[in-house]
Design a protein around this motif. Structure first.
Motif, PDB file in Angstrom:
ATOM      1  N   MET A  33       0.812  -1.212   0.000  1.00  0.00           N
ATOM      2  CA  MET A  33       0.000   0.000   0.000  1.00  0.00           C
ATOM      3  C   MET A  33       0.845   1.261   0.000  1.00  0.00           C
ATOM      4  SD  MET A  33      -3.281  -0.551  -0.138  1.00  0.00           S
ATOM      5  CE  MET A  33      -3.864   1.035   0.456  1.00  0.00           C
ATOM      6  N   ILE A  34       1.880   1.310   0.816  1.00  0.00           N
ATOM      7  CA  ILE A  34       2.666   2.547   0.855  1.00  0.00           C
ATOM      8  C   ILE A  34       3.513   2.712  -0.399  1.00  0.00           C
ATOM      9  CG2 ILE A  34       2.665   2.733   3.368  1.00  0.00           C
ATOM     10  CD1 ILE A  34       5.450   1.595   3.434  1.00  0.00           C
ATOM     11  N   ALA A  35       3.709   1.636  -1.156  1.00  0.00           N
ATOM     12  CA  ALA A  35       4.376   1.751  -2.463  1.00  0.00           C
ATOM     13  C   ALA A  35       3.405   2.174  -3.554  1.00  0.00           C
ATOM     14  CB  ALA A  35       5.028   0.421  -2.836  1.00  0.00           C
ATOM     15  N   GLU A  36       2.099   2.005  -3.327  1.00  0.00           N
ATOM     16  CA  GLU A  36       1.088   2.275  -4.350  1.00  0.00           C
ATOM     17  C   GLU A  36       0.474   3.666  -4.268  1.00  0.00           C
ATOM     18  OE1 GLU A  36      -1.113  -1.951  -5.317  1.00  0.00           O
ATOM     19  OE2 GLU A  36      -1.753  -0.855  -3.537  1.00  0.00           O
ATOM     20  N   ILE A  37       0.318   4.220  -3.079  1.00  0.00           N
ATOM     21  CA  ILE A  37      -0.611   5.339  -2.913  1.00  0.00           C
ATOM     22  C   ILE A  37      -0.032   6.701  -3.276  1.00  0.00           C
ATOM     23  CG2 ILE A  37      -1.976   4.137  -1.171  1.00  0.00           C
ATOM     24  CD1 ILE A  37      -0.530   5.719   0.986  1.00  0.00           C
ATOM     25  N   PHE A  38       1.294   6.860  -3.296  1.00  0.00           N
ATOM     26  CA  PHE A  38       1.852   8.180  -3.563  1.00  0.00           C
ATOM     27  C   PHE A  38       1.995   8.436  -5.058  1.00  0.00           C
ATOM     28  CE2 PHE A  38       3.344   7.282   0.753  1.00  0.00           C
ATOM     29  CZ  PHE A  38       2.909   8.446   1.390  1.00  0.00           C
ATOM     30  N   PRO A  39       1.631   9.648  -5.523  1.00  0.00           N
ATOM     31  CA  PRO A  39       1.819   9.971  -6.939  1.00  0.00           C
ATOM     32  C   PRO A  39       3.296  10.057  -7.289  1.00  0.00           C
ATOM     33  CG  PRO A  39       1.074  11.901  -5.727  1.00  0.00           C
ATOM     34  CD  PRO A  39       0.982  10.740  -4.788  1.00  0.00           C
ATOM     35  N   LEU A  40       3.591   9.942  -8.572  1.00  0.00           N
ATOM     36  CA  LEU A  40       4.969   9.819  -9.044  1.00  0.00           C
ATOM     37  C   LEU A  40       5.853  10.960  -8.563  1.00  0.00           C
ATOM     38  CD1 LEU A  40       7.062   8.393 -10.811  1.00  0.00           C
ATOM     39  CD2 LEU A  40       6.143   9.622 -12.791  1.00  0.00           C
ATOM     40  N   ARG A  41       5.349  12.181  -8.598  1.00  0.00           N
ATOM     41  CA  ARG A  41       6.174  13.350  -8.283  1.00  0.00           C
ATOM     42  C   ARG A  41       6.715  13.308  -6.858  1.00  0.00           C
ATOM     43  NH1 ARG A  41       3.925  18.302  -6.674  1.00  0.00           N
ATOM     44  NH2 ARG A  41       1.941  17.605  -7.553  1.00  0.00           N
ATOM     45  N   VAL A  42       5.962  12.742  -5.925  1.00  0.00           N
ATOM     46  CA  VAL A  42       6.385  12.721  -4.523  1.00  0.00           C
ATOM     47  C   VAL A  42       6.515  11.294  -3.995  1.00  0.00           C
ATOM     48  CG1 VAL A  42       5.416  14.984  -3.977  1.00  0.00           C
ATOM     49  CG2 VAL A  42       3.984  12.954  -3.737  1.00  0.00           C
ATOM     50  N   ARG A  43       6.626  10.316  -4.903  1.00  0.00           N
ATOM     51  CA  ARG A  43       6.633   8.925  -4.440  1.00  0.00           C
ATOM     52  C   ARG A  43       7.821   8.626  -3.540  1.00  0.00           C
ATOM     53  NH1 ARG A  43       5.419   5.766  -9.122  1.00  0.00           N
ATOM     54  NH2 ARG A  43       3.291   6.348  -8.576  1.00  0.00           N
ATOM     55  N   GLY A  44       9.012   9.059  -3.938  1.00  0.00           N
ATOM     56  CA  GLY A  44      10.179   8.789  -3.114  1.00  0.00           C
ATOM     57  C   GLY A  44      10.088   9.479  -1.759  1.00  0.00           C
ATOM     58  N   LEU A  45       9.726  10.758  -1.765  1.00  0.00           N
ATOM     59  CA  LEU A  45       9.632  11.517  -0.521  1.00  0.00           C
ATOM     60  C   LEU A  45       8.515  10.980   0.363  1.00  0.00           C
ATOM     61  CD1 LEU A  45      10.516  13.872   1.242  1.00  0.00           C
ATOM     62  CD2 LEU A  45       9.012  15.356  -0.106  1.00  0.00           C
ATOM     63  N   GLY A  46       7.342  10.725  -0.221  1.00  0.00           N
ATOM     64  CA  GLY A  46       6.210  10.229   0.554  1.00  0.00           C
ATOM     65  C   GLY A  46       6.476   8.874   1.159  1.00  0.00           C
ATOM     66  N   MET A  47       7.083   7.989   0.371  1.00  0.00           N
ATOM     67  CA  MET A  47       7.383   6.672   0.919  1.00  0.00           C
ATOM     68  C   MET A  47       8.485   6.769   1.967  1.00  0.00           C
ATOM     69  SD  MET A  47       7.724   3.103  -1.033  1.00  0.00           S
ATOM     70  CE  MET A  47       7.771   1.601  -0.054  1.00  0.00           C
ATOM     71  N   GLY A  48       9.465   7.653   1.735  1.00  0.00           N
ATOM     72  CA  GLY A  48      10.513   7.838   2.734  1.00  0.00           C
ATOM     73  C   GLY A  48       9.960   8.320   4.062  1.00  0.00           C
ATOM     74  N   LEU A  49       9.029   9.265   4.028  1.00  0.00           N
ATOM     75  CA  LEU A  49       8.415   9.764   5.258  1.00  0.00           C
ATOM     76  C   LEU A  49       7.600   8.676   5.959  1.00  0.00           C
ATOM     77  CD1 LEU A  49       7.253  13.270   3.969  1.00  0.00           C
ATOM     78  CD2 LEU A  49       8.932  12.867   5.790  1.00  0.00           C
ATOM     79  N   SER A  50       6.857   7.905   5.176  1.00  0.00           N
ATOM     80  CA  SER A  50       6.040   6.835   5.761  1.00  0.00           C
ATOM     81  C   SER A  50       6.907   5.764   6.410  1.00  0.00           C
ATOM     82  CB  SER A  50       5.144   6.207   4.684  1.00  0.00           C
ATOM     83  OG  SER A  50       4.242   7.141   4.164  1.00  0.00           O
ATOM     84  N   VAL A  51       7.972   5.374   5.718  1.00  0.00           N
ATOM     85  CA  VAL A  51       8.844   4.334   6.257  1.00  0.00           C
ATOM     86  C   VAL A  51       9.656   4.873   7.432  1.00  0.00           C
ATOM     87  CG1 VAL A  51      10.665   2.670   5.697  1.00  0.00           C
ATOM     88  CG2 VAL A  51       8.876   3.154   4.030  1.00  0.00           C
ATOM     89  N   PHE A  52       9.971   6.179   7.425  1.00  0.00           N
ATOM     90  CA  PHE A  52      10.613   6.795   8.583  1.00  0.00           C
ATOM     91  C   PHE A  52       9.747   6.602   9.826  1.00  0.00           C
ATOM     92  CE2 PHE A  52      10.758  10.522  11.401  1.00  0.00           C
ATOM     93  CZ  PHE A  52      12.095  10.505  11.781  1.00  0.00           C
ATOM     94  N   VAL A  53       8.461   6.884   9.693  1.00  0.00           N
ATOM     95  CA  VAL A  53       7.534   6.701  10.819  1.00  0.00           C
ATOM     96  C   VAL A  53       7.484   5.235  11.235  1.00  0.00           C
ATOM     97  CG1 VAL A  53       5.084   6.810  11.468  1.00  0.00           C
ATOM     98  CG2 VAL A  53       6.152   8.734  10.283  1.00  0.00           C
ATOM     99  N   GLN A  54       7.488   4.345  10.241  1.00  0.00           N
ATOM    100  CA  GLN A  54       7.448   2.917  10.558  1.00  0.00           C
ATOM    101  C   GLN A  54       8.663   2.493  11.371  1.00  0.00           C
ATOM    102  OE1 GLN A  54       7.757  -1.206   8.039  1.00  0.00           O
ATOM    103  NE2 GLN A  54       6.259   0.292   7.333  1.00  0.00           N
TER     104      GLN A  54
END
Length: 469
Positions: free
Chosen positions: A385-406
């Protein structure tokens, strides 16, 4: 004698060739997941020997275990932005070098202080891989196979943990009486690190990252290697159409000021917390101690802990199969109900049964069942899910923030668990995780979207529409 290929056989050969390139790329990249699993799981069996050798207390046990998790949080945060800047492939090669340095550093560390530093370095690589590998897989996978391909990373994570449990048991039982036996357990991780670095030299870059850089000809060249001609053109056209109204700049924190993107970020972070508050990593990191306290000796607990690894791998394989057939939401809710129930039963058994072998086997059976629910549904759905939900422009940053919290949630569990066990006992500690699991079910029911069967571009359109209502 020459043979003439029919159009059907030629097309079949083309599909097989494309799938072969795609399959090799995905399995090589998931060596990062294998290293993630091995380096987080190996402490489980190394810690009892390390405790004797370095004179650890419950506080320093938690510190050594959680220092990797602390490093992983910042590794994931940095990797998201670095992956957007330099590309997924080059970053994975760099992370392989950090994995190697961290593995050798932990194996050679002479003191607790240096061990903590080396574990933080190793954590940077673990966290980076945890963010970049599923992102890379989601971007190279076709929509109808994305669930199964992204969760190969989860399969490799639990395979790495099984490998760590097996290596720990083999070395611990064979040379458990020798000094520094734990160093060999930690040093083994250097082998897959070298394999990852070599293998990524032969893997193509993510086509969607190339698109984000405006490098559409290179994107098309990669798609033609991993898709049929028709599918490559269709996907190319879809990505170009979505990006026609957008610039090619890298995403920044300011992008999340948009209400719909902020909502997506909160969902990603929430999903990351959900995975951790089940208490899974209390079992992954401290399973040997839990089983020893329940009634097994240390050597017997090392061997018994292999069952946890075997079931995790089998459950991950089942989870990959289910993701192609079952929706994400019902699969996750079922897993959360299962993990909360098994933890409740472990707590009850620890209160009502006397310490001994019988209680040890009951706790072992329940931890195996817990991991079946966790690794068969919760973990694969979360990473997907966290690999799917972020749009391309912010996918790296969004996933990085989510995994940081994890990883920060993981750090909190890993650091506090030995002290919770010492202060409250296993029953009360697991009852806390049960209560948190119930909160997770409520979150999933109210906020998690269903993304099964949609392309990444369709997922973006769905979430954009939901966030702007």
């Amino acid at each position: 004698m020459s043979t003439t290929l029919t159009p059907a056989s030629s097309a079949r050969q083309g599909r097989n060739r494309h799938r072969g390139v795609l399959g090799r790329a995905s399995w090589i990249a998931t060596l990062g997941g294998f290293l993630f699993g091995y380096d987080t799981g190996v402490i489980n069996g190394a810690l009892p020997f390390m405790t004797e050798d370095l004179g650890l207390t419950p506080f320093t046990e938690g510190l050594i275990t959680s220092s990797l998790l602390f490093g992983a949080a910042f590794g994931a945060l940095a990797a998201g932005q670095l992956a957007d800047r330099f590309g997924r492939r080059r970053l994975l090669m760099a992370l392989a070098a950090v994995f190697l340095a961290g593995a050798l550093g932990t194996a050679a560390a002479p003191t607790v202080g240096l061990m903590v530093v080396a574990r933080v370095v190793l954590g940077l690589a673990v966290g980076g891989a945890s963010a970049v590998v599923p992102m890379f897989l989601s971007e190279i996978a076709p929509a109808d196979r994305r669930g199964q391909m992204v969760t190969r990373d989860q399969l490799m994570i639990v395979t790495g943990q099984l490998a760590a449990f097996t290596v720990n048991a083999g070395i611990g039982n064979a040379w458990g009486g020798e000094t520094h036996v734990w160093r060999w357990m930690l040093a083994v991780a250097s082998v897959p690190a070298i394999a990852l670095w070599i293998g990524m030299k032969f893997v193509p870059e993510s086509p969607r990252w190339l698109a984000a850089q405006g490098r559409y000809p290179q994107m098309m060249a990669v798609l033609q290697k991993i898709r049929s001609t028709e599918d490559a053109q269709t996907e190319y056209d879809g990505v170009r159409a979505l990006g026609a109204g957008e610039d090619t700049r890298r995403g920044s924190f300011k992008d999340f000021a948009e209400p719909w993107l902020f909502r997506v970020l909160l969902i990603g972070m929430g999903m990351s917390v959900v995975q951790q508050i089940t208490g899974v990593n209390a079992i992954v990191y401290y399973g040997t101690q839990i089983l020893a306290d329940a009634g097994f000796g240390t050597e017997a607990a090392l061997t018994a802990n292999i069952a946890n690894g075997v079931v995790s791998v089998a459950a991950a394989i089942l989870g990959i199969w289910l993701l192609g057939r079952v929706g994400r939401r019902p699969m996750l809710i079922t897993g959360l109900i299962g993990t909360s129930t098994t933890l409740l039963l472990i707590g009850v058994a620890s209160i009502t049964m006397p310490e001994g072998t019988a209680r040890g086997f009951v706790v072992l059976s329940l931890t195996v069942l817990f991991l079946a629910f966790q690794q068969g549904s919760i973990s694969p759905v979360t990473w997907l899910m966290i690999a799917e939900i972020f749009p391309l422009r912010v996918r790296g940053l969004g996933m990085g923030l989510s995994v940081f919290v994890q990883w920060m949630a993981n750090f909190a569990v890993g650091f506090s668990f030995p002290m919770l066990m010492a202060g409250l006992g296993i029953s009360t500690t697991f009852f806390i995780f049960v209560a948190l699991g119930l909160c997770a079910i409520v979150f999933v029911k109210h906020f998690m979207p269903e993304t099964r069967g949609r392309s990444l571009e369709q997922v973006e359109a769905q979430l954009r529409a939901a966030g702007t209502k």
